[in-house]
Design an enzyme around this catalytic site. Structure first.
Site, PDB file in Angstrom:
ATOM      1  N   LYS A  78      37.001 -29.838 -27.011  1.00 13.57           N
ATOM      2  CA  LYS A  78      36.242 -30.358 -28.050  1.00 13.57           C
ATOM      3  C   LYS A  78      36.677 -29.337 -29.262  1.00 13.57           C
ATOM      4  O   LYS A  78      37.032 -27.819 -29.038  1.00 13.57           O
ATOM      5  CB  LYS A  78      34.857 -30.131 -27.563  1.00 13.57           C
ATOM      6  N   SER A 153      27.478 -34.735 -29.985  1.00  7.81           N
ATOM      7  CA  SER A 153      28.609 -34.756 -30.747  1.00  7.81           C
ATOM      8  C   SER A 153      29.803 -34.674 -30.331  1.00  7.81           C
ATOM      9  O   SER A 153      30.955 -34.616 -30.801  1.00  7.81           O
ATOM     10  CB  SER A 153      28.153 -33.070 -31.549  1.00  7.81           C
ATOM     11  N   SER A 177      24.536 -32.811 -26.400  1.00  9.44           N
ATOM     12  CA  SER A 177      25.775 -33.368 -27.012  1.00  9.44           C
ATOM     13  C   SER A 177      26.907 -33.657 -25.967  1.00  9.44           C
ATOM     14  O   SER A 177      28.067 -33.973 -26.054  1.00  9.44           O
ATOM     15  CB  SER A 177      26.290 -32.294 -27.973  1.00  9.44           C
TER      16      SER A 177
HETATM   17  N1  GLN Z   1      22.384 -34.208 -31.282  1.00 10.45           N
HETATM   18  C1  GLN Z   1      21.804 -32.949 -31.375  1.00 10.45           C
HETATM   19  C2  GLN Z   1      21.914 -32.490 -32.860  1.00 10.45           C
HETATM   20  O1  GLN Z   1      22.228 -32.988 -33.470  1.00 10.45           O
HETATM   21  C3  GLN Z   1      22.498 -32.138 -30.310  1.00 10.45           C
HETATM   22  C4  GLN Z   1      23.607 -31.757 -30.829  1.00 10.45           C
HETATM   23  C5  GLN Z   1      24.224 -30.917 -29.821  1.00 10.45           C
HETATM   24  O2  GLN Z   1      24.014 -31.025 -28.755  1.00 10.45           O
HETATM   25  N2  GLN Z   1      25.250 -30.169 -30.418  1.00 10.45           N
HETATM   26  O3  GLN Z   1      21.432 -31.278 -32.914  1.00 10.45           O
END
Ligand code: GLN
Length: 481
Positions: A78, A153, A177
């Protein structure tokens, strides 16, 4: 045989037995990425030099030298983890030209074990999002249905793994994410216990919640990567000095009385019918293979999203202060003084969701609101953690849907941040409590979209997750070896 469809473990066995050439694997992978990723867009950077590394692996094989654990296996990362000599953009304009001078510890460990870094994957900018639509470089598409999102994400990592554009990937999980995109793309994704894996070199979102973890094609592959990336690291004082068991020893076919808790709060009215049906089907399977199903309650579940979006934005607003046009990345062109340079750089460099979170986080930390929001959020966090600890007095693991819904359409929630935030309703509490959890494929909807099953265990009991996850995987489709 389509070599790109192999799991990491299968590929490793074939390489060891000299039945396959590493150059052949890497060249066909690069070819596939070049043709198929134009549409899926799971990669932000592809390492075309990987073939050179593959040649060296083949030379080693030819000389009969012993191969390391991951030698010759193409893995993607990532784009919020630092990689020497490769761009690390966090999918943000503000870091569009950043090339780190060092490797994140998790990346370093993969390399030390011989893995080939095949590229950097797309994500929501700074990991803020649940659909990968917040990338400054354009969204990733779900390989199962290209009109739908891959989740986020870590959407690039999940889509690349699902579409056989890598053999495994590293993602990061602050509120879901890794697990949510793994669920949306029909692959396996684990968020380890907070402190299990070093965060050194992971560009911080919310430091008390962030964890790096594997996204893989099978449960065994996930265990293989966890063996390598786990453990104490001098460079991250929150990483914990506890022995790391060999997780691959926990692959099971039955559950011999393991107590599996089903929290009533996770089967709320908003859950999509087909998701619920698939999860209920898996619960029946768990019973059939010897698990003991127990109904449990996690009473503060409903406050998770509110608490998470206060704590996570507060930490993010502070972590993102470093991007100011001075130290690295983008700098605005025209400015008259230092203050204007800061403001224009951040104004032009950050996307809409990043700005929203910085504003929200700054607000909840400001004098007069700190007690009302931030401190309250922290107190709720303690209650949520206590719910889990109480539940683990009665059960060994907890099983839930990973998400309340099937992968949604691109654009469907982009203009409605609250609807997007609710996508993490079943995952954020695990981060607030610092627990380990996995998402594994639990079947498909009538429209052939994957449904994810989440398994949560007590702190530092990842091996329990592997027992249950591998047994379910085996019962559902006969485990890939
Ligand atoms: N979707 C969640 C957020 O937007 C989690 C994101 C993540 O785990 N990086 O904060």
């Amino acid at each position: 045989m389509d070599i790109l469809k192999l799991t990491l473990w299968e590929l490793r066995e074939l390489l060891k037995k000299k039945e396959i050439s590493c150059v052949e694997v890497v060249s066909s992978l690069l070819e596939k990425i070049n043709s198929e990723d134009k549409e899926i867009h799971s990669y932000l950077f592809v390492n075309e030099k990987a073939v050179e590394e593959a040649k060296k692996v083949d030379e080693k094989i030819a000389k009969g030298e012993e191969l390391k654990e991951l030698e010759g296996i193409p893995i993607s990362i990532k784009d919020n983890m630092c990689t020497i000599g490769m761009p690390t953009t966090c999918a943000s304009k503000i870091l569009y030209n950043f090339i780190p001078p060092y490797d994140a510890t998790a990346v370093k460990k993969l390399k030390e074990n011989g893995a080939i870094m095949i590229g950097k994957t797309n994500m929501d900018e700074f990991a803020f999002g649940s659909s990968t639509e917040n990338s400054a470089f354009g969204p990733t598409k779900n390989p199962f249905d290209k009109t739908r999102v891959p989740g986020g994400s870590s959407g690039g990592s999940a889509a690349a793994t699902s579409a056989d554009l890598c053999f495994a990937s590293l993602g990061s999980d602050t509120g879901g994410s890794i697990r949510q995109p793994a669920a949306f793309c029909g692959v396996v994704g684990m968020k380890p216990t907070y402190g299990r894996v070093s965060r050194y070199g992971l560009i911080a979102f919310a430091s008390s919640l962030d964890q790096i973890g594997p996204i893989t094609k099978s449960v065994r592959d996930c265990a293989i990567l966890m063996n390598i990336i786990s453990g104490k690291d001098e460079m991250d004082s929150t990483s914990v000095n506890l022995e790391v068991p060999d997780y691959t020893e926990f692959m099971r076919e039955e559950l011999n009385g393991i107590r599996v808790g089903i929290p009533e709060e996770y089967f709320i009215s908003g859950i999509e019918k087909e998701v619920k049906e698939k999860v209920e089907n898996v619960i029946k399977i768990v019973e059939k293979i010897g698990g003991k199903i127990e109904k449990i309650s996690l009473p503060h579940t409903q406050y998770g999203i509110a608490s998470y979006y206060i704590i996570a934005t507060a930490e993010a607003s502070s972590n993102l202060a470093r991007f100011d046009g001075v130290k690295y990345g983008y700098r605005t062109e025209n400015y008259r003084n230092l203050m204007e340079m800061y403001m224009k750089t951040r104004g032009e460099g950050f996307g809409e969701e990043v700005k929203r979170r910085i504003i929200l986080g700054t607000y909840v930390l400001s004098a007069g609101y700190y007690e009302a929001y931030y401190l309250k959020g922290q107190k709720v966090r303690t209650l949520i953690k206590k719910d889990f600890l109480d539940a683990f007095e009665k059960v060994d693991v907890i099983l839930t849907p990973t998400t309340p819904e099937l992968p949604f359409k691109l654009g469907e929630k982009k203009k409605d941040p609250l609807a997007m935030y609710l996508s993490d309703i079943f995952t954020v509490n695990v981060n607030l409590a610092g627990l380990p959890s996995i998402s594994i494929p639990g079947g498909f909807s009538s429209s052939n979209l994957p449904v994810g099953i989440q398994i949560i265990a007590p702190h530092f009991k990842e091996e329990r997750i592997f027992e249950v996850a591998s047994a379910i995987e085996f019962a559902l489709n006969g485990r890939r070896k």
